[in-house]
Motif scaffolding. Structure first.
Motif, PDB file in Angstrom:
ATOM      1  N   VAL A  90       0.845  -1.193   0.000  1.00 30.29           N
ATOM      2  CA  VAL A  90       0.000   0.000   0.000  1.00 30.29           C
ATOM      3  C   VAL A  90       0.877   1.238   0.000  1.00 30.29           C
ATOM      4  O   VAL A  90       1.865   1.312   0.729  1.00 30.29           O
ATOM      5  CB  VAL A  90      -0.922  -0.004   1.242  1.00 30.29           C
ATOM      6  CG1 VAL A  90      -1.737   1.264   1.315  1.00 30.29           C
ATOM      7  CG2 VAL A  90      -1.821  -1.220   1.216  1.00 30.29           C
ATOM      8  N   ILE A  91       0.510   2.205  -0.826  1.00 29.36           N
ATOM      9  CA  ILE A  91       1.193   3.485  -0.879  1.00 29.36           C
ATOM     10  C   ILE A  91       0.128   4.574  -0.805  1.00 29.36           C
ATOM     11  O   ILE A  91      -0.982   4.397  -1.323  1.00 29.36           O
ATOM     12  CB  ILE A  91       2.076   3.609  -2.147  1.00 29.36           C
ATOM     13  CG1 ILE A  91       2.952   4.854  -2.106  1.00 29.36           C
ATOM     14  CG2 ILE A  91       1.243   3.557  -3.404  1.00 29.36           C
ATOM     15  CD1 ILE A  91       4.029   4.889  -3.171  1.00 29.36           C
ATOM     16  N   GLU A  92       0.452   5.667  -0.138  1.00 32.75           N
ATOM     17  CA  GLU A  92      -0.511   6.753   0.032  1.00 32.75           C
ATOM     18  C   GLU A  92      -0.928   7.314  -1.325  1.00 32.75           C
ATOM     19  O   GLU A  92      -0.094   7.558  -2.195  1.00 32.75           O
ATOM     20  CB  GLU A  92       0.116   7.860   0.876  1.00 32.75           C
ATOM     21  CG  GLU A  92      -0.776   9.048   1.104  1.00 32.75           C
ATOM     22  CD  GLU A  92      -0.074  10.174   1.863  1.00 32.75           C
ATOM     23  OE1 GLU A  92      -0.506  11.315   1.704  1.00 32.75           O
ATOM     24  OE2 GLU A  92       0.891   9.887   2.581  1.00 32.75           O
ATOM     25  N   ASP A  93      -2.231   7.493  -1.504  1.00 36.11           N
ATOM     26  CA  ASP A  93      -2.764   8.095  -2.735  1.00 36.11           C
ATOM     27  C   ASP A  93      -2.606   9.608  -2.635  1.00 36.11           C
ATOM     28  O   ASP A  93      -3.174  10.253  -1.766  1.00 36.11           O
ATOM     29  CB  ASP A  93      -4.240   7.732  -2.901  1.00 36.11           C
ATOM     30  CG  ASP A  93      -4.805   8.216  -4.227  1.00 36.11           C
ATOM     31  OD1 ASP A  93      -4.023   8.630  -5.098  1.00 36.11           O
ATOM     32  OD2 ASP A  93      -6.030   8.174  -4.390  1.00 36.11           O
ATOM     33  N   SER A  94      -1.792  10.147  -3.492  1.00 44.50           N
ATOM     34  CA  SER A  94      -1.547  11.584  -3.502  1.00 44.50           C
ATOM     35  C   SER A  94      -1.255  12.004  -4.932  1.00 44.50           C
ATOM     36  O   SER A  94      -1.323  11.195  -5.856  1.00 44.50           O
ATOM     37  CB  SER A  94      -0.360  11.917  -2.597  1.00 44.50           C
ATOM     38  OG  SER A  94       0.816  11.345  -3.136  1.00 44.50           O
ATOM     39  N   VAL A  95      -0.909  13.269  -5.097  1.00 45.00           N
ATOM     40  CA  VAL A  95      -0.549  13.742  -6.428  1.00 45.00           C
ATOM     41  C   VAL A  95       0.719  13.066  -6.925  1.00 45.00           C
ATOM     42  O   VAL A  95       1.017  13.095  -8.110  1.00 45.00           O
ATOM     43  CB  VAL A  95      -0.362  15.274  -6.451  1.00 45.00           C
ATOM     44  CG1 VAL A  95      -1.653  15.978  -6.153  1.00 45.00           C
ATOM     45  CG2 VAL A  95       0.731  15.698  -5.490  1.00 45.00           C
TER      46      VAL A  95
END
Length: 168
Positions: A90-95
Motif C-alpha cells: 500500500v502506498i498513500e494516494d496523492s498527487v
C-alpha cells in the motif's frame, strides 16, 4: 530642578518598559516561529526517515494497479538483497502516485506500507517543512522584524515546494 529630574525618571521608565515590551515580542514571536518549524520537521520526518535512512530497509518497485479510499496498491518487486516479492503493498494516494505507473519505493519496517524513494520521494517527504518555512517567514517578518531572514526562509520554502512539484 525637581521638574527636570522627574522628567528624566519618566524617560527612564518609558525606556525600560519599551525594552521590556520589545523583549516580550521577540520572545513570543521567536517561540511561535520555533514551534512552526518544529511542527514542519515533525510532520515531514514521519515519511522522510524511511526515504533518507534506507540502510537495512526493503527497497523495490511497486506497480500501482488500484486506488481508492486514500491509498493505492499493487504488486511489489524487490531490488535490495533480502527483500521479498509481495502481491500487494500500500502506498498513500496523492498527487505523487497515479494508477498504472511504477514507482521506486522503500517499505516501512514490519508492514506492507510503501513510501516513494529517490529524489521525488525525498522532496515529497519534506513538503510539510516547505509549508512551515513559508508560514514561519510571515511571523519572522512581521513579529521579529527580520525581513532578510524572512525572505530567505520564504525563498527556501518556495524552492522546496517547487522542486517537489516538478519532481513528482
Amino acid at each position: 530642578m525637581p521638574a527636570s529630574a522627574a522628567a528624566a525618571r519618566a524617560r527612564q521608565a518609558s525606556s525600560a518598559s519599551s525594552a521590556l515590551l520589545t523583549f516580550g515580542r521577540v520572545a513570543a514571536m521567536g517561540t511561535v516561529t520555533a514551534l512552526i518549524l518544529i511542527a514542519g520537521v515533525w510532520a515531514s520526518w514521519g515519511t522522510a526517515q524511511h526515504v533518507l535512512l534506507t540502510k537495512g530497509r526493503e527497497q523495490g518497485t511497486v506497480r500501482v494497479t488500484r486506488c481508492g479510499g486514500g491509498v493505492c496498491s499493487g504488486p511489489y518487486s524487490p531490488v535490495s538483497a533480502g527483500s521479498q516479492a509481495r502481491e500487494r503493498v500500500v502506498i498513500e494516494d496523492s498527487v505523487a502516485v497515479a494508477k498504472g505507473r511504477t514507482y521506486s519505493v522503500v517499505l516501512k519496517p514490519g508492514s506492507g506500507d510503501a513510501v516513494r524513494s529517490g529524489p521525488a520521494g525525498v522532496l515529497y517527504a519534506w513538503v510539510p517543512l516547505g509549508g512551515a518555512l513559508l508560514l514561519a517567514s510571515v511571523v519572522v517578518a512581521g513579529g521579529l522584524r527580520r525581513t532578510r531572514v524572512a525572505w530567505g526562509m520564504a525563498g527556501v520554502g518556495v524552492a522546496l515546494l517547487t522542486a517537489a512539484f516538478f519532481a513528482v
